[in-house]
Design a protein around this motif. Sequence first.
Motif, PDB file in Angstrom:
ATOM      1  N   ASP A  39      -6.752  -5.981  -7.644  1.00  0.00           N
ATOM      2  CA  ASP A  39      -6.095  -7.026  -6.859  1.00  0.00           C
ATOM      3  C   ASP A  39      -6.319  -8.412  -7.451  1.00  0.00           C
ATOM      4  O   ASP A  39      -5.418  -9.262  -7.437  1.00  0.00           O
ATOM      5  CB  ASP A  39      -6.601  -6.984  -5.414  1.00  0.00           C
ATOM      6  N   MET A  57      -6.864   2.682  -8.498  1.00  0.00           N
ATOM      7  CA  MET A  57      -7.162   2.472  -7.091  1.00  0.00           C
ATOM      8  C   MET A  57      -5.898   2.408  -6.230  1.00  0.00           C
ATOM      9  O   MET A  57      -5.886   2.887  -5.087  1.00  0.00           O
ATOM     10  CB  MET A  57      -7.967   1.184  -6.903  1.00  0.00           C
ATOM     11  N   HIS A  58      -4.825   1.863  -6.772  1.00  0.00           N
ATOM     12  CA  HIS A  58      -3.593   1.746  -5.987  1.00  0.00           C
ATOM     13  C   HIS A  58      -2.929   3.109  -5.795  1.00  0.00           C
ATOM     14  O   HIS A  58      -2.376   3.393  -4.719  1.00  0.00           O
ATOM     15  CB  HIS A  58      -2.632   0.773  -6.662  1.00  0.00           C
ATOM     16  N   GLN A  60      -4.599   5.884  -5.702  1.00  0.00           N
ATOM     17  CA  GLN A  60      -5.481   6.552  -4.736  1.00  0.00           C
ATOM     18  C   GLN A  60      -5.195   6.099  -3.311  1.00  0.00           C
ATOM     19  O   GLN A  60      -5.268   6.886  -2.372  1.00  0.00           O
ATOM     20  CB  GLN A  60      -6.941   6.277  -5.109  1.00  0.00           C
ATOM     21  N   ARG A  61      -4.843   4.816  -3.152  1.00  0.00           N
ATOM     22  CA  ARG A  61      -4.477   4.324  -1.834  1.00  0.00           C
ATOM     23  C   ARG A  61      -3.221   4.992  -1.323  1.00  0.00           C
ATOM     24  O   ARG A  61      -3.103   5.329  -0.143  1.00  0.00           O
ATOM     25  CB  ARG A  61      -4.258   2.810  -1.878  1.00  0.00           C
ATOM     26  N   ALA A  64      -4.184   8.321  -0.109  1.00  0.00           N
ATOM     27  CA  ALA A  64      -4.933   8.211   1.149  1.00  0.00           C
ATOM     28  C   ALA A  64      -4.010   7.925   2.326  1.00  0.00           C
ATOM     29  O   ALA A  64      -4.266   8.375   3.453  1.00  0.00           O
ATOM     30  CB  ALA A  64      -5.992   7.115   1.033  1.00  0.00           C
ATOM     31  N   GLU A  65      -2.916   7.200   2.078  1.00  0.00           N
ATOM     32  CA  GLU A  65      -1.959   6.884   3.144  1.00  0.00           C
ATOM     33  C   GLU A  65      -0.945   8.003   3.361  1.00  0.00           C
ATOM     34  O   GLU A  65      -0.100   7.901   4.242  1.00  0.00           O
ATOM     35  CB  GLU A  65      -1.224   5.587   2.795  1.00  0.00           C
ATOM     36  N   PHE A 233       4.208  -0.950   2.917  1.00  0.00           N
ATOM     37  CA  PHE A 233       3.161  -1.642   2.178  1.00  0.00           C
ATOM     38  C   PHE A 233       3.472  -3.129   2.011  1.00  0.00           C
ATOM     39  O   PHE A 233       2.706  -3.844   1.374  1.00  0.00           O
ATOM     40  CB  PHE A 233       2.962  -0.993   0.809  1.00  0.00           C
ATOM     41  N   ASP A 240       1.406  -5.861  -0.453  1.00  0.00           N
ATOM     42  CA  ASP A 240       0.373  -5.197  -1.248  1.00  0.00           C
ATOM     43  C   ASP A 240       1.026  -4.815  -2.580  1.00  0.00           C
ATOM     44  O   ASP A 240       1.516  -3.698  -2.751  1.00  0.00           O
ATOM     45  CB  ASP A 240      -0.144  -3.965  -0.502  1.00  0.00           C
ATOM     46  N   ALA A 243      -0.115  -1.513  -4.533  1.00  0.00           N
ATOM     47  CA  ALA A 243       0.369  -0.255  -3.971  1.00  0.00           C
ATOM     48  C   ALA A 243       1.884  -0.132  -4.120  1.00  0.00           C
ATOM     49  O   ALA A 243       2.408   0.954  -4.415  1.00  0.00           O
ATOM     50  CB  ALA A 243      -0.032  -0.148  -2.500  1.00  0.00           C
TER      51      ALA A 243
END
Length: 277
Positions: A39, A57-58, A60-61, A64-65, A233, A240, A243
């Motif tokens: 970020d 990480m994005h 993975q987000r 996760a969502e 998002f 974001d 993402a």
Amino acid sequence: MNQGMRLTGRAALLAASALASVVVLGPIIWALSTSLKSDNHIFAVPPRLIPDEPTLMHFQRLVAEGVQWSFLNSAFYTVVSVAFAVAVGGTAGYALVRYPVPAKRALLVLFMGVMSIPSYALLLPTQVIFVRLGIFDTRLALPILYAAHVIPFAVWMTRAHFATVPRELEQAALVDGYSRFEAVWKVIIPGARPALIAAAAFGFLYAWNDYITATTMVESPDLRTLPVALIFFQGFHGRDWGALMAGVVIATLPPIVLFLVYRRYLIGGFSEGSVKG
């Protein structure tokens, strides 16, 4: 002088090609770069194309969502609608060429007229009909609408090809003992592959990228398509970007793979339909 003019023309063509490549590929490359940045690095000044510390990480987000389920929904709606549209459109295109269909010219004009009507203009009355039929906000709604939009195009594409196939090929297959279905399936369809793939590609891109129809006909979160899921998002206090760009990369991969695998058939199919249609 002619040699100099040819060299100048080639240089201009290369420059135009390079500019077109930057315009087309630039946003995709930047989206990929942003999706791999943290970020803090996304808003770094000056911006950098190559991430200093690449991260997933994005992505993975997104997992996760539950965005992967929206990806599967989009794949399901797209595959079902394209398969149905190509099957129906191909059959209709063959029938319009090989059989004495009443009012054939009027039907072709009707198909062209349907293609010229924006599908979004009919969404509200269609929504009312689907609610009364009980298929609103179900897995049937979107494939039906996507297929209805693609079928006229598939009819035109396949008809253009079937009109160029000599009847003698089918007659020879029938003489060899093939049934009508076997003659079409084993003799005619293989040659129509470019037209069928071109129609399928058109349907794929339409269904895969659709947003307005999906938001109008589907409300349940577990039925959302990928474009609809990515909109969430944006947020109320800011987007974001990491993402969103990760989602853009995921959404862009299937069309790119489709083109790379079938590019030869796509070019042949579209050129054949435009010239002979």
